[in-house]
Design a protein around this motif. Structure first.
Motif, PDB file in Angstrom:
ATOM      1  N   ILE A  33       7.295   2.470   5.324  1.00 32.10           N
ATOM      2  CA  ILE A  33       6.150   1.907   5.912  1.00 32.10           C
ATOM      3  C   ILE A  33       5.698   0.339   5.354  1.00 32.10           C
ATOM      4  CG2 ILE A  33       3.591   2.335   6.437  1.00 32.10           C
ATOM      5  CD1 ILE A  33       3.970   5.284   6.199  1.00 32.10           C
ATOM      6  N   ARG A  34       5.414  -0.440   6.218  1.00 31.97           N
ATOM      7  CA  ARG A  34       5.185  -2.107   5.886  1.00 31.97           C
ATOM      8  C   ARG A  34       4.050  -2.362   6.846  1.00 31.97           C
ATOM      9  NH1 ARG A  34       8.062  -0.314   2.629  1.00 31.97           N
ATOM     10  NH2 ARG A  34      10.082  -1.472   1.919  1.00 31.97           N
ATOM     11  N   ILE A  35       2.954  -2.783   6.065  1.00 30.44           N
ATOM     12  CA  ILE A  35       1.592  -3.146   6.722  1.00 30.44           C
ATOM     13  C   ILE A  35       1.505  -4.516   6.343  1.00 30.44           C
ATOM     14  CG2 ILE A  35      -0.927  -2.718   6.773  1.00 30.44           C
ATOM     15  CD1 ILE A  35      -0.433   0.100   5.816  1.00 30.44           C
ATOM     16  N   THR A  36       1.242  -5.242   7.500  1.00 35.45           N
ATOM     17  CA  THR A  36       1.131  -6.853   7.622  1.00 35.45           C
ATOM     18  C   THR A  36      -0.377  -7.118   7.972  1.00 35.45           C
ATOM     19  OG1 THR A  36       3.543  -7.098   7.945  1.00 35.45           O
ATOM     20  CG2 THR A  36       2.129  -9.004   8.287  1.00 35.45           C
ATOM     21  N   GLU A  37      -1.066  -7.732   7.186  1.00 33.27           N
ATOM     22  CA  GLU A  37      -2.502  -8.144   7.754  1.00 33.27           C
ATOM     23  C   GLU A  37      -2.657  -9.528   7.681  1.00 33.27           C
ATOM     24  OE1 GLU A  37      -4.795  -5.190   5.648  1.00 33.27           O
ATOM     25  OE2 GLU A  37      -5.182  -4.498   7.545  1.00 33.27           O
ATOM     26  N   GLN A  38      -2.942 -10.388   8.547  1.00 36.01           N
ATOM     27  CA  GLN A  38      -3.439 -11.690   8.347  1.00 36.01           C
ATOM     28  C   GLN A  38      -4.790 -12.146   9.191  1.00 36.01           C
ATOM     29  OE1 GLN A  38       0.240 -14.126   9.175  1.00 36.01           O
ATOM     30  NE2 GLN A  38      -0.996 -16.011   9.347  1.00 36.01           N
ATOM     31  N   LEU A  39      -5.475 -12.788   8.480  1.00 37.82           N
ATOM     32  CA  LEU A  39      -6.845 -12.975   9.286  1.00 37.82           C
ATOM     33  C   LEU A  39      -6.732 -14.440   9.985  1.00 37.82           C
ATOM     34  CD1 LEU A  39      -9.832 -12.390   9.693  1.00 37.82           C
ATOM     35  CD2 LEU A  39     -10.381 -13.620   7.596  1.00 37.82           C
ATOM     36  N   SER A  70      -5.129 -14.123  14.216  1.00 37.26           N
ATOM     37  CA  SER A  70      -3.957 -13.653  13.799  1.00 37.26           C
ATOM     38  C   SER A  70      -3.905 -12.178  14.365  1.00 37.26           C
ATOM     39  CB  SER A  70      -3.399 -13.790  12.398  1.00 37.26           C
ATOM     40  OG  SER A  70      -1.872 -13.644  12.474  1.00 37.26           O
ATOM     41  N   SER A  71      -2.624 -11.658  14.271  1.00 38.44           N
ATOM     42  CA  SER A  71      -2.438 -10.187  14.537  1.00 38.44           C
ATOM     43  C   SER A  71      -2.119  -9.379  13.271  1.00 38.44           C
ATOM     44  CB  SER A  71      -1.530 -10.251  15.732  1.00 38.44           C
ATOM     45  OG  SER A  71      -0.307 -10.691  15.594  1.00 38.44           O
ATOM     46  N   ASN A  72      -2.189  -8.320  13.376  1.00 37.16           N
ATOM     47  CA  ASN A  72      -1.686  -7.160  12.202  1.00 37.16           C
ATOM     48  C   ASN A  72      -0.579  -6.379  12.750  1.00 37.16           C
ATOM     49  OD1 ASN A  72      -3.688  -8.499  10.806  1.00 37.16           O
ATOM     50  ND2 ASN A  72      -5.341  -7.135  11.187  1.00 37.16           N
ATOM     51  N   GLN A  73       0.352  -5.768  11.990  1.00 34.75           N
ATOM     52  CA  GLN A  73       1.033  -4.955  12.668  1.00 34.75           C
ATOM     53  C   GLN A  73       1.736  -3.975  11.343  1.00 34.75           C
ATOM     54  OE1 GLN A  73       4.487  -7.374  14.059  1.00 34.75           O
ATOM     55  NE2 GLN A  73       5.452  -7.410  12.406  1.00 34.75           N
ATOM     56  N   VAL A  74       2.202  -2.939  11.799  1.00 40.42           N
ATOM     57  CA  VAL A  74       2.937  -1.912  10.870  1.00 40.42           C
ATOM     58  C   VAL A  74       4.431  -1.542  11.207  1.00 40.42           C
ATOM     59  CG1 VAL A  74       2.672   0.432  10.125  1.00 40.42           C
ATOM     60  CG2 VAL A  74       0.487  -0.850  10.168  1.00 40.42           C
ATOM     61  N   THR A  75       5.209  -1.516  10.384  1.00 38.65           N
ATOM     62  CA  THR A  75       6.474  -1.089  10.770  1.00 38.65           C
ATOM     63  C   THR A  75       6.814   0.172   9.772  1.00 38.65           C
ATOM     64  OG1 THR A  75       7.447  -2.562   9.125  1.00 38.65           O
ATOM     65  CG2 THR A  75       7.184  -3.546  11.463  1.00 38.65           C
ATOM     66  N   LEU A  76       7.595   1.023  10.563  1.00 36.76           N
ATOM     67  CA  LEU A  76       7.955   2.198   9.868  1.00 36.76           C
ATOM     68  C   LEU A  76       9.309   2.916  10.534  1.00 36.76           C
ATOM     69  CD1 LEU A  76       6.890   4.906  11.800  1.00 36.76           C
ATOM     70  CD2 LEU A  76       4.748   4.229  10.783  1.00 36.76           C
ATOM     71  N   GLN A  77       9.788   3.775   9.874  1.00 35.51           N
ATOM     72  CA  GLN A  77      11.020   4.406  10.295  1.00 35.51           C
ATOM     73  C   GLN A  77      10.591   5.861  10.786  1.00 35.51           C
ATOM     74  OE1 GLN A  77      13.958   3.603   7.373  1.00 35.51           O
ATOM     75  NE2 GLN A  77      14.828   2.064   8.862  1.00 35.51           N
ATOM     76  N   ILE A  78      11.192   6.486  11.768  1.00 28.57           N
ATOM     77  CA  ILE A  78      10.838   7.889  12.215  1.00 28.57           C
ATOM     78  C   ILE A  78      12.261   8.572  11.987  1.00 28.57           C
ATOM     79  CG2 ILE A  78      10.164   9.489  13.914  1.00 28.57           C
ATOM     80  CD1 ILE A  78       8.316   7.431  14.985  1.00 28.57           C
ATOM     81  N   MET A  98       0.940  -1.166  -0.127  1.00 32.21           N
ATOM     82  CA  MET A  98      -0.108   0.085   0.097  1.00 32.21           C
ATOM     83  C   MET A  98       0.840   1.381  -0.061  1.00 32.21           C
ATOM     84  SD  MET A  98      -2.622   1.105   3.089  1.00 32.21           S
ATOM     85  CE  MET A  98      -3.881   0.058   2.710  1.00 32.21           C
ATOM     86  N   THR A  99       0.611   2.186  -0.811  1.00 31.48           N
ATOM     87  CA  THR A  99       1.314   3.257  -1.071  1.00 31.48           C
ATOM     88  C   THR A  99       0.453   4.719  -0.273  1.00 31.48           C
ATOM     89  OG1 THR A  99       2.479   2.781  -2.952  1.00 31.48           O
ATOM     90  CG2 THR A  99       2.546   5.128  -2.344  1.00 31.48           C
ATOM     91  N   LEU A 100       1.033   5.320   0.601  1.00 35.55           N
ATOM     92  CA  LEU A 100       0.615   6.413   1.569  1.00 35.55           C
ATOM     93  C   LEU A 100       1.165   7.571   0.817  1.00 35.55           C
ATOM     94  CD1 LEU A 100       0.404   4.871   5.115  1.00 35.55           C
ATOM     95  CD2 LEU A 100      -0.948   4.440   3.141  1.00 35.55           C
ATOM     96  N   SER A 101       0.203   8.634   0.585  1.00 38.77           N
ATOM     97  CA  SER A 101       0.561   9.737  -0.195  1.00 38.77           C
ATOM     98  C   SER A 101       1.214  10.799   0.944  1.00 38.77           C
ATOM     99  CB  SER A 101      -0.402  10.387  -1.149  1.00 38.77           C
ATOM    100  OG  SER A 101      -1.646  10.599  -0.435  1.00 38.77           O
ATOM    101  N   LYS A 102       0.085  10.888   2.120  1.00 37.20           N
ATOM    102  CA  LYS A 102       0.546  11.909   3.005  1.00 37.20           C
ATOM    103  C   LYS A 102       0.584  11.277   4.510  1.00 37.20           C
ATOM    104  CE  LYS A 102      -1.546  15.623   0.547  1.00 37.20           C
ATOM    105  NZ  LYS A 102      -2.385  16.787   0.516  1.00 37.20           N
TER     106      LYS A 102
END
Length: 351
Positions: free
Chosen positions: A37-43, A50-58, A1-5
């Motif tokens: 930004i990396r979004i991981t979703e698993q049902l 399961s659990s979902n998570q997002v990784t990113l760098q600040i 997924m690409t986030l613009s803002k």
């Protein structure tokens, strides 16, 4: 997924931030490392939730880094794309950040979904409680205990749940086992609210499944189809269980606070405005403050088998009480209530 803002809204739940630092902070688009930004979703995970998570760098110049690293409390996080909410959860307590000879580096963080953090808490701390309700009611009770919101779009499950829950058992364990047996899983939507999904479809037709033949099989290592089989022999199985019983019209609680030669049971005076919760006496101001204290845990009085009732129930534990009748010797100016508080516990208020 690409986030613009992309932007990140942080809410620090503790009171250990440096003076002048806001409990709610925003990490702007310019402070989030582009394409990190990396979004991981698993049902499902083996037919369980399961659990979902997002990784990113600040980026290293973001002032929120100091507070993320320094706080000892939970940090709620909402990832947005402009004004659209993409993910709601908590900042994981595991992150990496370092200082090298080239300067400060970006902070790598992981956002966990709401359940990963909150469902680790126990449903009850000690003792036992009995669930005898619909599955949806059980889910609502579990979520309410740990502060999870059930989505208004969550499906209703009317299957009956009859289960004894032990003290210290995590909400995640209770929920996973209960839903697995009924053929459902839960997941959290982008707002961090819980929804249920059915995974067993009794009316599902095998005709809807695609047929694999030689034209759509991929050969790897000279093999297109692999089959393995394991044989295990069981000589015997042992099943143990505990029977539950129901009794009525017997004594489960008697207060003896302040008893003396003049009165064998509860015997003390309450001044105007004072409250007694079964364990201690509160002044009017202390009681008002206690009701406003969101971290206060109300006194839970455990029902017990009175000595005079052992012929009826023996020494067995009480798992749940309901339909309470009270017998109180009191003055005309005393108001009281004794109500079920879940499981074998009572909640008392006399004033």
């Amino acid at each position: 997924m690409t986030l613009s803002k992309p932007n990140l809204i942080l809410t620090f739940t503790g009171d250990d931030l440096p003076s002048g630092h806001s409990a709610q902070q925003t990490v702007a688009d310019s402070q989030i490392v582009r394409h990190s930004i990396r979004i991981t979703e698993q049902l499902l995970d083996n037919l369980k939730s399961s659990s979902n998570q997002v990784t990113l760098q600040i980026s290293r110049d973001c002032p929120s880094i100091e507070d993320i690293i320094g706080t000892d409390f939970d940090v709620r996080a909402v990832l947005k794309d402009g004004s659209d909410v993409i993910f709601t959860g908590f900042i994981s307590t595991s992150f990496s950040w370092s200082v090298t000879n080239s300067g400060e580096q970006a902070l790598n963080i992981t956002m966990e979904d709401v359940g990963t953090r909150l469902f680790n808490r126990p449903f009850i701390e000690t003792g036992h409680t009995l669930m005898d309700c619909t599955a949806s009611s059980a889910v609502s009770a579990i979520c309410s205990t740990v502060g999870v919101t059930v989505s208004s779009q969550c499906m209703t499950v009317t299957d009956r749940v009859f289960k004894v829950v032990d003290g210290g058992q995590s909400c995640r364990d209770i929920l996973n086992k209960m839903l697995y047996e009924l053929g459902y899983v839960y997941r959290f939507d982008n707002l961090g609210e819980l929804r249920l999904f059915q995974i067993n479809f009794p009316s599902f037709s095998k005709d809807l499944l695609p047929t694999l033949d030689g034209s759509n099989l991929k050969v790897t290592g000279n093999k297109a189809i692999g089959l393995s089989k394991s044989i295990r022999q069981y000589r015997h199985a042992r099943v143990t269980y505990t029977e539950l019983g129901t009794v009525q019209d017997f004594l489960v609680y008697r207060n003896t606070t302040g008893n003396d030669a003049s009165h064998q049971y509860c015997n003390f005076s309450l001044s105007p405005g004072e409250h007694f919760d079964g364990t201690e006496i509160y002044s009017a101001s202390d009681w008002a403050a206690a009701l406003l204290d969101q971290f206060r845990e109300p006194a839970m009085i455990e029902a017990c088998n009175a000595a005079s009732e052992t012929a009826t129930v023996g020494s067995n534990e009480i798992l749940s009480v309901s339909d309470i009748h009270t017998t109180v010797v009191k003055g005309n100016d005393i108001t009281y209530s004794i109500v079920p508080a879940g499981g074998p516990y009572l909640r008392i208020d006399a004033h």
